[in-house]
Design an enzyme around this catalytic site. Structure first.
Site, PDB file in Angstrom:
ATOM      1  N   CYS A   1      -3.971   5.540  -2.719  1.00  0.00           N
ATOM      2  CA  CYS A   1      -5.173   6.365  -2.543  1.00  0.00           C
ATOM      3  C   CYS A   1      -5.040   7.639  -3.378  1.00  0.00           C
ATOM      4  O   CYS A   1      -5.336   8.738  -2.913  1.00  0.00           O
ATOM      5  CB  CYS A   1      -5.415   6.693  -1.069  1.00  0.00           C
ATOM      6  SG  CYS A   1      -4.056   7.565  -0.257  1.00  0.00           S
TER       7      CYS A   1
ATOM      8  N   ASP B   1       0.891  -1.165   0.000  1.00  0.00           N
ATOM      9  CA  ASP B   1       0.000   0.000   0.000  1.00  0.00           C
ATOM     10  C   ASP B   1       0.926   1.211   0.000  1.00  0.00           C
ATOM     11  O   ASP B   1       1.307   1.719   1.046  1.00  0.00           O
ATOM     12  CB  ASP B   1      -0.916  -0.037   1.226  1.00  0.00           C
ATOM     13  CG  ASP B   1      -1.938   1.081   1.219  1.00  0.00           C
ATOM     14  OD1 ASP B   1      -2.585   1.290   0.172  1.00  0.00           O
ATOM     15  OD2 ASP B   1      -2.076   1.769   2.254  1.00  0.00           O
TER      16      ASP B   1
END
Length: 452
Positions: free
Chosen positions: A367, A317
């Site tokens: 994100c 991530d």
């Protein structure tokens, strides 16, 4: 419904994003008018909160329905407003709470100005903590009712008595402290929101071991990774530990989840979250993941660096420009800062592939909404590492990948891009639940690879 101005960006960043969303492949696919329409919707929806607050339920500790009932009881204790709590129809550990807003709230003459980050938190249900307050009336006392405004451009001086710059109204609240106390403390609630423009429950201290606030795409990542009991799994950039703990919970806390992060106090946060969620399989280390592969293949230490091919699954991530976060009314970063993450992401990817066992799964996520950090990284990875291939994702509730990186349609269909601009302003209260909850999220990207 649009009530805030579009996200405030440096002109060079706006032009860069426009070139991304109006690239030649997108124009060929949807046409110039639709591409431009989507781009402007993106800039607008980024400044507004998603339709739903997403809560990940600790179903390794209790059944979902039991948690849902307990959460409803707890929220009724702290709110005089009835809160609807809905189980997600496809994701078994997710509860969704519809956000009530925008609401008709009358602005008052007494104004408190907060930083943009604080203003965004208010729009997602938070109260105003003292460190977030930049300006307040000269004679403000505890108990005064005030209107709260968010400073869009970061120009309000802390300690000011007023501010005439660019700001937006986020709701009304009651001062919990005198002005003199607010600017002399770094903790505590400064203004308790009573009439927020968007009403979403505050989860401060509410069932901390059973519910965990997490954006829906971030929960999807854990399921896509698909951890199994007994496996050894690496979370390379783990702080604050939400995904780490989710992985451990999905494994039934059986196996080993290694969490790495470069910043010491973030490691403490990961350990606190694991302890709060009663998870014993998490081990966290302060370490730079780009250096996580040991030069000695025979090394068998418990902590990093690790021997090559020592993990069944790896989650990367990655640190990113964060341009998918919502609500975000202002971003002051330069184009150089926005574009600075790609080299680091590739260094991390190199380490991830080396650490992954043959037959293992690597999930890459961000994100942000740029091509350079998402689809372009996938194209680069497939060219750089012949040993990996793209895999289908389950669940796949977002859109497919965006054209523009030269990936063929069959690869784009395997990617998962959460693109709120594709449905925003169409997700009214009459919209079918699945569509609204799954599409009006933060901007997010997921790719799943198999090491052959």
């Amino acid at each position: 419904m649009s009530i805030f101005p579009r996200i405030s960006l440096k002109p060079e960043v706006t032009e860069y994003l426009k070139s991304v969303f109006l690239n030649k492949e997108v124009l060929a696919a949807v046409g110039h008018q639709e591409a431009e329409h989507r781009f402007h919707k993106l800039l607008t929806c980024l400044s507004h909160p998603p339709l739903y607050t997403c809560v990940r339920a600790s179903i390794h500790l209790a059944p979902l329905e039991e948690i849902r009932q307990q959460l409803g009881e707890e929220l009724r204790k702290v709110s005089d407003v009835s809160v609807q709590i809905l189980p997600h129809p496809r994701i078994t550990d997710v509860l969704l709470l519809p956000v009530d807003g925008p609401r008709p709230v009358k602005q008052l003459s007494s104004e408190v100005v907060v930083g943009a980050q604080c203003g965004s938190a208010v729009l997602r249900g938070a109260h105003v903590f003292a460190p977030g307050i930049l300006a307040s009336p000269k004679y403000m006392k505890a108990g005064d009712v005030v209107s709260v405004f968010s400073d869009l451009e970061g120009r309000c001086t802390r300690g000011a008595t007023g501010f005439q710059g660019k700001k937006v109204f986020v709701g009304n609240g009651v001062a919990e402290m005198d002005r003199s106390t607010i600017f002399c403390t770094d903790e505590g609630i400064g203004v308790r929101m009573v009439e927020p423009l968007y009403r979403s429950p505050s989860f401060d201290g509410v069932l901390p071991s059973l519910v965990f606030l997490q954006n829906l795409p971030s929960v999807v990542v854990g399921h896509v990774l698909g951890p199994l009991p007994g496996e050894r799994i690496l979370d390379m950039c783990a702080a604050p530990g939400g995904k780490t703990c989710h992985i451990a919970a999905l494994m039934g806390d059986q196996g080993e989840v290694i969490a790495l992060d470069r910043i010491r106090n973030k490691i403490d946060r990961i350990c606190q979250n694991a302890q709060m969620l009663h998870l014993q399989s998490v081990k966290a280390y302060c370490f730079n993941s780009t250096q996580a592969v040991s030069s000695d293949p025979a090394q068998e230490t418990e902590g990093p660096p690790f021997a090559p091919e020592s993990f069944d699954r790896v989650l990367l991530d990655a640190p990113c420009s964060g341009l998918g976060q919502r609500p975000n009314m202002a971003n002051t970063w330069s184009l150089k800062e926005i574009c600075s993450y790609q080299p680091l992401q590739r260094k991390l990817f190199h380490a991830a592939v080396r650490l992954l066992k043959k037959g293992g799964v690597l999930v890459y996520s961000t994100c942000t909404v740029t091509l350079a950090e998402n689809e372009e990284q996938v194209a680069w990875a497939l060219d750089t590492f012949p040993c990996i291939s793209l895999e289908p994702q389950e669940p796949h509730i977002g859109a497919e990948g965006m054209p523009g990186a030269g990936l063929p349609p069959e690869h784009l269909r395997l990617l998962q891009r959460f693109s709120p601009e594709l449905s925003w302003e169409q997700t009214e209260t009459t919209t079918p639940f699945c569509r609204g909850a799954d599409s009006d999220t933060i901007g997010f990207f997921i790719a799943k690879f198999l090491k052959n």
